[in-house]
Design a protein around this motif. Structure first.
Motif, PDB file in Angstrom:
ATOM      1  N   LEU A  65       0.982  -1.241  -0.174  1.00 56.86           N
ATOM      2  CA  LEU A  65      -0.026   0.048   0.070  1.00 56.86           C
ATOM      3  C   LEU A  65       1.000   1.342   0.038  1.00 56.86           C
ATOM      4  O   LEU A  65       1.666   1.474   0.945  1.00 56.86           O
ATOM      5  N   ARG A  66       0.839   1.908  -1.184  1.00 52.79           N
ATOM      6  CA  ARG A  66       1.769   2.899  -1.277  1.00 52.79           C
ATOM      7  C   ARG A  66       1.202   4.189  -1.076  1.00 52.79           C
ATOM      8  O   ARG A  66       0.350   4.541  -1.331  1.00 52.79           O
ATOM      9  N   GLU A  67       1.747   5.104  -0.432  1.00 53.74           N
ATOM     10  CA  GLU A  67       1.287   6.645  -0.161  1.00 53.74           C
ATOM     11  C   GLU A  67       2.322   7.618  -0.734  1.00 53.74           C
ATOM     12  O   GLU A  67       3.677   7.376  -0.669  1.00 53.74           O
ATOM     13  N   SER A  80       5.361   6.527   1.629  1.00 57.54           N
ATOM     14  CA  SER A  80       5.670   5.122   2.484  1.00 57.54           C
ATOM     15  C   SER A  80       5.017   4.329   1.853  1.00 57.54           C
ATOM     16  O   SER A  80       4.338   4.195   0.817  1.00 57.54           O
ATOM     17  N   ASN A  81       5.797   3.057   2.070  1.00 57.10           N
ATOM     18  CA  ASN A  81       5.448   1.717   1.847  1.00 57.10           C
ATOM     19  C   ASN A  81       4.920   1.003   2.847  1.00 57.10           C
ATOM     20  O   ASN A  81       5.471   0.926   3.885  1.00 57.10           O
ATOM     21  N   ASN A  82       3.700   0.566   3.037  1.00 60.50           N
ATOM     22  CA  ASN A  82       2.730  -0.088   3.919  1.00 60.50           C
ATOM     23  C   ASN A  82       2.510  -1.668   3.580  1.00 60.50           C
ATOM     24  O   ASN A  82       2.054  -1.862   2.254  1.00 60.50           O
ATOM     25  N   PHE A  83       3.105  -2.670   4.363  1.00 60.55           N
ATOM     26  CA  PHE A  83       2.609  -3.910   3.825  1.00 60.55           C
ATOM     27  C   PHE A  83       2.367  -4.791   5.033  1.00 60.55           C
ATOM     28  O   PHE A  83       2.892  -4.567   6.302  1.00 60.55           O
ATOM     29  N   GLN A  90       2.278  -8.773  11.421  1.00 60.21           N
ATOM     30  CA  GLN A  90       1.919  -7.457  11.624  1.00 60.21           C
ATOM     31  C   GLN A  90       2.017  -6.328  10.552  1.00 60.21           C
ATOM     32  O   GLN A  90       2.894  -6.929   9.281  1.00 60.21           O
ATOM     33  N   TRP A  91       1.517  -5.265  10.654  1.00 59.08           N
ATOM     34  CA  TRP A  91       1.720  -4.338   9.440  1.00 59.08           C
ATOM     35  C   TRP A  91       2.909  -3.259   9.758  1.00 59.08           C
ATOM     36  O   TRP A  91       3.196  -3.459  10.933  1.00 59.08           O
ATOM     37  N   GLU A  92       3.541  -3.243   8.741  1.00 59.18           N
ATOM     38  CA  GLU A  92       4.609  -2.365   8.731  1.00 59.18           C
ATOM     39  C   GLU A  92       4.903  -0.962   8.005  1.00 59.18           C
ATOM     40  O   GLU A  92       4.054  -1.355   6.727  1.00 59.18           O
ATOM     41  N   GLN A  93       5.035  -0.130   8.200  1.00 59.62           N
ATOM     42  CA  GLN A  93       5.209   1.069   7.490  1.00 59.62           C
ATOM     43  C   GLN A  93       6.746   1.569   7.406  1.00 59.62           C
ATOM     44  O   GLN A  93       7.272   1.943   8.451  1.00 59.62           O
ATOM     45  N   ILE A  94       7.196   2.036   6.189  1.00 58.33           N
ATOM     46  CA  ILE A  94       8.490   2.724   5.966  1.00 58.33           C
ATOM     47  C   ILE A  94       8.174   3.960   5.419  1.00 58.33           C
ATOM     48  O   ILE A  94       7.705   3.926   4.156  1.00 58.33           O
TER      49      ILE A  94
END
Length: 168
Positions: A65-67, A80-83, A90-94
């Motif tokens: 999920l790209r922001e 951000s890249n969310n996956f 768990q979900w992670e965001q960078i």
């Protein structure tokens, strides 16, 4: 004869399902938990002033999920890249912005909220702190993003409070 045909059809059908799963490893319910954030958004501050715009989409065969954020303050953007990490469950965001800032968040969805946190760090005064960002899906389809910085596990500073409204 009917039994043979049924067996052949069920084998073909199960092979077809397996092929679908092989082609979309990230098309599970867990991978879709943050899909409420997908869209083109106008984001406002609590006082109604413009905070910016945000485009959220799915890429990499639905695995990310790209922001793409553009602030109302000129010259500030971020991505951000969310996956969903199947190993850690768990979900992670960078998050990385154009000023060199970054965040690494982890967490899970609870009810209508996605709640992600950073690991505990130490600030310049030697106090422990972490960031917690909560995205809440509201009944009217808007999304509230609420970012807190929590120091000494009790002192809370609001870093961002934005209301997302879809742009048609």
């Amino acid at each position: 004869m009917k039994t043979v045909i049924i067996v052949i059809l069920s084998l073909c059908f199960s092979d077809s399902l397996m092929a679908q799963n092989d082609t979309c490893k990230c098309c599970t319910e867990k991978h879709g938990e943050f899909d409420f954030w997908i869209g083109n958004w106008k984001v406002t501050n609590p006082d109604g002033t413009a905070a910016g715009t945000n485009k959220i989409d799915k890429v990499q065969d639905n695995c990310i999920l790209r922001e793409n954020w553009t602030s109302a303050t000129p010259g500030y953007t971020g991505t951000s890249n969310n996956f969903y990490n199947t190993k850690t469950k768990q979900w992670e965001q960078i998050w990385i912005d154009n000023k060199g800032g970054s965040l690494y968040l982890k967490g899970n969805r609870t009810g209508n909220q996605m709640i992600l946190k950073t690991d505990i760090e130490t600030n310049k005064d030697g106090s422990p702190f972490f960031h917690r960002v909560t995205w809440t899906l509201n009944d009217n389809g808007t999304v509230r993003q609420y970012w807190e910085t929590i120091t000494n596990n009790k002192d809370v500073t609001v870093a961002f409070d934005g209301l997302y409204k879809k742009v048609e």
